[in-house]
Design a protein around this motif. Structure first.
Motif, PDB file in Angstrom:
ATOM      1  N   UNK A   1       0.845  -1.196   0.000  1.00 34.48           N
ATOM      2  CA  UNK A   1       0.000   0.000   0.000  1.00 34.48           C
ATOM      3  C   UNK A   1       0.878   1.244   0.000  1.00 34.48           C
ATOM      4  N   UNK A   2       0.666   2.098  -0.988  1.00 40.50           N
ATOM      5  CA  UNK A   2       1.368   3.374  -1.084  1.00 40.50           C
ATOM      6  C   UNK A   2       0.409   4.470  -0.624  1.00 40.50           C
ATOM      7  N   UNK A   3       0.612   4.956   0.589  1.00 35.82           N
ATOM      8  CA  UNK A   3      -0.309   5.935   1.168  1.00 35.82           C
ATOM      9  C   UNK A   3      -0.250   7.283   0.468  1.00 35.82           C
ATOM     10  N   UNK A   4       0.847   7.599  -0.207  1.00 33.85           N
ATOM     11  CA  UNK A   4       0.922   8.887  -0.896  1.00 33.85           C
ATOM     12  C   UNK A   4      -0.035   8.925  -2.086  1.00 33.85           C
ATOM     13  N   UNK A   5      -0.301   7.784  -2.693  1.00 34.75           N
ATOM     14  CA  UNK A   5      -1.249   7.723  -3.805  1.00 34.75           C
ATOM     15  C   UNK A   5      -2.667   7.479  -3.320  1.00 34.75           C
ATOM     16  N   UNK A   6      -2.816   6.857  -2.163  1.00 34.04           N
ATOM     17  CA  UNK A   6      -4.130   6.471  -1.663  1.00 34.04           C
ATOM     18  C   UNK A   6      -4.825   7.603  -0.927  1.00 34.04           C
ATOM     19  N   UNK A   7      -4.127   8.268  -0.020  1.00 31.33           N
ATOM     20  CA  UNK A   7      -4.726   9.260   0.878  1.00 31.33           C
ATOM     21  C   UNK A   7      -4.467  10.665   0.356  1.00 31.33           C
ATOM     22  N   UNK A   8      -5.545  11.426   0.218  1.00 32.23           N
ATOM     23  CA  UNK A   8      -5.428  12.818  -0.204  1.00 32.23           C
ATOM     24  C   UNK A   8      -5.482  13.776   0.984  1.00 32.23           C
ATOM     25  N   UNK A   9      -6.223  13.405   2.019  1.00 28.19           N
ATOM     26  CA  UNK A   9      -6.413  14.293   3.171  1.00 28.19           C
ATOM     27  C   UNK A   9      -6.730  13.475   4.408  1.00 28.19           C
ATOM     28  N   UNK A  10      -6.263  13.931   5.562  1.00 26.08           N
ATOM     29  CA  UNK A  10      -6.543  13.293   6.847  1.00 26.08           C
ATOM     30  C   UNK A  10      -7.481  14.195   7.632  1.00 26.08           C
ATOM     31  N   UNK A  11      -8.580  13.604   8.098  1.00 21.78           N
ATOM     32  CA  UNK A  11      -9.556  14.355   8.882  1.00 21.78           C
ATOM     33  C   UNK A  11      -9.549  13.765  10.290  1.00 21.78           C
ATOM     34  N   UNK A  12      -9.021  14.525  11.253  1.00 19.54           N
ATOM     35  CA  UNK A  12      -8.927  14.035  12.631  1.00 19.54           C
ATOM     36  C   UNK A  12      -8.830  15.232  13.568  1.00 19.54           C
ATOM     37  N   UNK A  13      -9.273  15.023  14.775  1.00 14.61           N
ATOM     38  CA  UNK A  13      -9.078  16.057  15.773  1.00 14.61           C
ATOM     39  C   UNK A  13      -7.612  16.027  16.200  1.00 14.61           C
ATOM     40  N   UNK A  14      -7.169  17.104  16.766  1.00 16.21           N
ATOM     41  CA  UNK A  14      -5.795  17.136  17.263  1.00 16.21           C
ATOM     42  C   UNK A  14      -5.668  16.217  18.471  1.00 16.21           C
ATOM     43  N   UNK A  15      -4.525  15.611  18.584  1.00 19.37           N
ATOM     44  CA  UNK A  15      -4.261  14.663  19.670  1.00 19.37           C
ATOM     45  C   UNK A  15      -3.474  15.366  20.771  1.00 19.37           C
ATOM     46  N   UNK A  16      -4.071  15.501  21.971  1.00 22.17           N
ATOM     47  CA  UNK A  16      -3.325  16.150  23.063  1.00 22.17           C
ATOM     48  C   UNK A  16      -2.318  15.172  23.669  1.00 22.17           C
ATOM     49  N   UNK A  17      -1.088  15.628  23.810  1.00 24.50           N
ATOM     50  CA  UNK A  17      -0.028  14.811  24.401  1.00 24.50           C
ATOM     51  C   UNK A  17       0.630  15.639  25.494  1.00 24.50           C
ATOM     52  N   UNK A  18       0.736  15.047  26.675  1.00 19.02           N
ATOM     53  CA  UNK A  18       1.386  15.760  27.778  1.00 19.02           C
ATOM     54  C   UNK A  18       2.504  14.888  28.347  1.00 19.02           C
ATOM     55  N   UNK A  19       3.655  15.515  28.506  1.00 22.17           N
ATOM     56  CA  UNK A  19       4.818  14.835  29.050  1.00 22.17           C
ATOM     57  C   UNK A  19       4.804  14.909  30.570  1.00 22.17           C
ATOM     58  N   UNK A  20       5.315  13.882  31.193  1.00 22.09           N
ATOM     59  CA  UNK A  20       5.522  13.865  32.640  1.00 22.09           C
ATOM     60  C   UNK A  20       6.953  13.397  32.895  1.00 22.09           C
ATOM     61  N   UNK A  21       7.457  13.750  34.058  1.00 22.39           N
ATOM     62  CA  UNK A  21       8.818  13.332  34.423  1.00 22.39           C
ATOM     63  C   UNK A  21       8.833  11.817  34.632  1.00 22.39           C
ATOM     64  N   UNK A  22       9.871  11.193  34.112  1.00 27.74           N
ATOM     65  CA  UNK A  22      10.038   9.766  34.288  1.00 27.74           C
ATOM     66  C   UNK A  22      10.560   9.509  35.686  1.00 27.74           C
ATOM     67  N   UNK A  23       9.936   8.609  36.399  1.00 28.31           N
ATOM     68  CA  UNK A  23      10.339   8.269  37.756  1.00 28.31           C
ATOM     69  C   UNK A  23      11.096   6.963  37.703  1.00 28.31           C
ATOM     70  N   UNK A  24      12.305   6.967  38.209  1.00 31.95           N
ATOM     71  CA  UNK A  24      13.108   5.740  38.251  1.00 31.95           C
ATOM     72  C   UNK A  24      13.483   5.437  39.683  1.00 31.95           C
TER      73      UNK A  24
END
Length: 141
Positions: free
Chosen positions: A116-139
């Motif tokens: 599958x070649x996505x550059x030929x298949x997909x013309x546009x992506x319709x999605x809400x923005x994905x919220x990503x929040x970083x947290x401190x890694x606890x070791x």
């Protein structure tokens, strides 16, 4: 017999041009048919996470445990066979702060299926923005 010969051979140049135009028009219409396909449970991969940071639900494979729904607009013939197992979303976290909204576009889609070649298949992506929040890694020491 003479009547069939007259039907096909009279004005043959006009009939040939009409046939070629009809075939080319049919090919253009069939190739340009677009549709919107919604895929559920599309995996999201995060790369280049800042040192000492992590994201809630981040697995050791680099994929988030949370999967998202994604609507793709593109070629009808090629999108009908596409499943959520055929692609993943790759987000680059280079230079991002503690919390950011990831905008997903065609550039973020990676095909897991080599057929599958996505550059030929997909013309546009319709999605809400994905919220990503970083947290401190606890070791543990």
């Amino acid at each position: 017999m003479e009547m069939l010969r007259r039907i096909f051979l009279s004005n043959w140049d006009r009939k040939l041009i009409s046939l070629l135009l009809a075939i080319s028009l049919w090919l253009m219409v069939s190739k340009s048919m677009t549709t919107i396909q919604t895929l559920d449970n599309v995996p999201v991969r995060l790369i280049n996470i800042p040192a000492g940071m992590t994201v809630d639900g981040f697995l050791t494979s680099g994929i988030l445990s949370k999967r998202i729904s994604l609507s793709l607009q593109g070629n009808k013939k090629l999108l009908k066979d596409l499943t959520s197992n055929d692609l993943e979303i790759v987000l680059d976290a280079t230079g991002k702060s503690d919390e950011w909204l990831a905008a997903i576009s065609r550039k973020n889609l990676i095909s897991l299926n080599p057929d599958i070649d996505l550059t030929k298949t997909v013309k546009r992506v319709i999605v809400q923005r994905l919220p990503i929040s970083f947290t401190r890694m606890i070791t543990e020491k």
